[in-house]
Enzyme design. Structure first.
Site, PDB file in Angstrom:
ATOM      1  CG  ASP A 162      12.581  -8.777  21.910  1.00  0.00           C
ATOM      2  OD1 ASP A 162      12.701  -8.528  20.714  1.00  0.00           O
ATOM      3  OD2 ASP A 162      12.400  -7.994  22.810  1.00  0.00           O
ATOM      4  CG  ASP A 198       9.602  -6.287  27.912  1.00  0.00           C
ATOM      5  OD1 ASP A 198       9.281  -6.846  28.844  1.00  0.00           O
ATOM      6  OD2 ASP A 198      10.859  -6.391  27.521  1.00  0.00           O
TER       7      ASP A 198
END
Ligand code: AMP
Ligand code: MG
Length: 519
Positions: free
Chosen positions: A293, A283
């Site tokens: 991220d 993810d």
């Protein structure tokens, strides 16, 4: 006219060219105010199951600007003079909306530490909308720390000042290093408290990318057996981000091949610069091959192939030297998710291109770090042996590579300054003799090589302790260190006068700072 962080006016490059050539060309450059910036949101028009529509949850105390990035603003034609307006902090701090935004949280799932988690999604980030610039490029604006969403699970939907500073600065650092990354437009904080291991300050960071689509978005529709949505997503990504494949009969297969290629190249760049992501779950993998991220990432100080930057990664799944393999592992999850669209054998063949692509790219980058122009069969071993020496000597990765550019190939040169980084002088001398012969074999010129090497071996990286210093000052409302690092890291390859201290190894307190996922 843009202005820099100190408030001085600076002449834009394009204007300089026009002036110096004394040409009367009027280049219209769009400079939006907040009021003229126009938003769209193509992701919002995808079927409802792709997202949850909701607005950011404002902080209760008013948001204030910590830092903003003029180069990122330029990507959306936003005039940096807008930064100082309270409306700017309101809009990008979750307290106001602009027409056309249609904010939403994106749905995804993913493999976390090797285990499939059926539903993740943006638990604390909200896709505000997209801005199309003058050049026709689309930029997603994604607000991290924007409050709870239907995907928050046990989380509070917030981000803390500490982690947003780390994300903001590392985006700038990666950009400066030429490593594909999401960009960070601005960092906004508030007096609101956020509870972690201790009470911390709440903050939001606006990140920008052509797309925030992750591997996990394909996985969620595959595992839910919603293959029509899987196809819709693939078509959306191809149309918007790989338009050259749109009319290709094998578009899904070709799309996968490109993702493999970009991922291999990205990870080769991480390895060459000595950077670990820390949480390479599927993810957190960008479909565009961007670094995405930022959590417990780390630039290595002392070289250690098994470097684990994430304090919560007890088994070292995401250790530095595992990253190339994890890249492949994650791509195989994506391949699995694409099975309804592409023949298995074709996907398998795509995966098989990863390792050679990675090796080729990594070797290319490493040869450049060593100042080698030709590729010779013995290079691999020469490079590997040097890394072994670094590891055995606990030598600083960034400093030693920078210093390597001073290597002299003259007959009786001892290369003392470089040699001091190594515990065993004999081993270094033995290696140095091989390196000298290798350089001579391609008639390498010391001065030219030094210049070339200094363009690929950074002098400044965002060491953990540097980020930590900026965080501690920011917690006392002093944002000067964020600004200093932000400016420094934009030109990591250039000797910057007065900034020598930032190129030194960490002080003792800063050597083994613990960074975990709780951000
Ligand atoms: P990460 O490890 O940061 O990539 O996050 C994994 C998942 O947890 C994603 O779905 C995030 O949106 C979610 N998440 C992380 N922190 C929070 C938080 N404070 N509140 C809600 N969701 C969160
Ligand atoms: Mg994530």
């Amino acid at each position: 006219m843009p202005f820099n962080q100190n408030g001085h006016t600076v002449v834009d490059e394009s204007e300089k060219v026009a002036k110096s050539e004394n040409v009367m060309v009027h280049r219209t450059m769009t400079r939006h105010t907040l009021e003229t910036l126009s938003f769209d949101n193509t992701y919002a028009r995808l079927p409802q199951v792709f997202h949850a529509r909701l607005n950011p949850t404002p902080f209760s105390a008013p948001p204030y600007l910590v830092h903003a990035n003029p180069a990122a603003a330029k990507l959306i034609d936003l005039d940096p003079e807008q930064f100082t307006r309270p409306e700017f902090s309101a809009l990008f701090g979750g307290s106001a909306l602009a027409p056309g935004m249609e904010p939403l949280a994106m749905l995804y799932s993913g493999h976390q530490f090797g285990v499939y988690v059926p539903q993740l999604g943006d638990g604390r980030a909200i896709l505000l909308g997209e801005v199309t610039n003058d050049r026709g490029e689309r930029w997603d604006l994604h607000l991290k720390g924007a409050g709870m969403t239907p995907f928050s699970r046990d989380g509070d939907g917030r981000a803390v000042l500490r982690s947003t500073i780390r994300e903001y600065l590392c985006c700038a650092a990666m950009q400066g290093l030429g490593i594909p990354t999401t960009q960070a437009l601005c960092l906004v904080a508030s007096e609101d408290k956020v509870y972690r291991e201790q009470i911390e300050t709440g903050a939001m960071v606006v990140r920008m990318a052509p797309s925030h689509v992750r591997f996990g978005m394909f996985e969620v529709f595959y595992y839910r057996k919603q293959h029509e949505h899987l196809k819709t997503l693939a078509d959306y990504v191809i149309t918007h981000h790989f338009p050259h494949l749109r009319d290709d009969g094998d578009k899904y297969a070709r799309f996968f091949t490109v993702v493999v290629e970009r991922t291999a190249r990205l990870i080769a760049q991480w390895q060459a610069v000595g950077w670990a992501h820390g949480v390479m779950n599927t993810d957190n993998m960008s479909i565009l091959g961007l670094t995405l991220d930022y959590g417990p990432y780390g630039f290595m100080d002392e070289y250690d192939a098994g470097f684990i930057c994430n304090h919560s990664d007890h088994n070292g799944r995401y250790a530095f030297n595992q990253q190339p393999y994890i890249g492949l592992w994650n791509l195989s999850c994506l391949a699995q998710a694409l099975v309804p669209l592409v023949e298995k054998t074709v996907l398998k063949a795509g995966l098989e291109t990863y390792q050679p692509l990675f090796d080729r790219e990594y070797q290319r980058q490493m040869r450049a770090k060593f100042g080698l122009v030709d590729a010779q069969p013995e290079d691999d071993e020469l490079i590997r042996d040097f890394m072994g020496l670094l590891q055995g000597s606990h030598a600083d990765y960034t400093i030693v590579f920078r210093e390597l550019s001073t290597f002299s190939t003259v007959e009786d040169a001892t290369n003392d300054r470089l040699r001091e980084h190594f515990l065993s002088r004999d081993q270094f001398n033995e290696w140095a003799a091989r390196y000298r012969d290798r350089l001579r074999s391609e008639r390498s010129h010391d001065d030219d090589r030094r210049e070339r090497m200094n363009r690929v071996n950074p002098k400044y990286v965002l060491r953990n302790y540097l980020a930590q210093t900026a965080i501690e000052k920011a917690q006392h409302k002093d944002f000067s260190e964020i600004d200093r690092l932000f400016t420094l890291l934009q030109e990591p390859f250039k000797d910057q006068p007065g900034m020598e201290a930032y190129a030194l190894p960490p002080p003792n307190w800063g050597k083994h700072l613990s960074v975990s996922c709780s951000s």
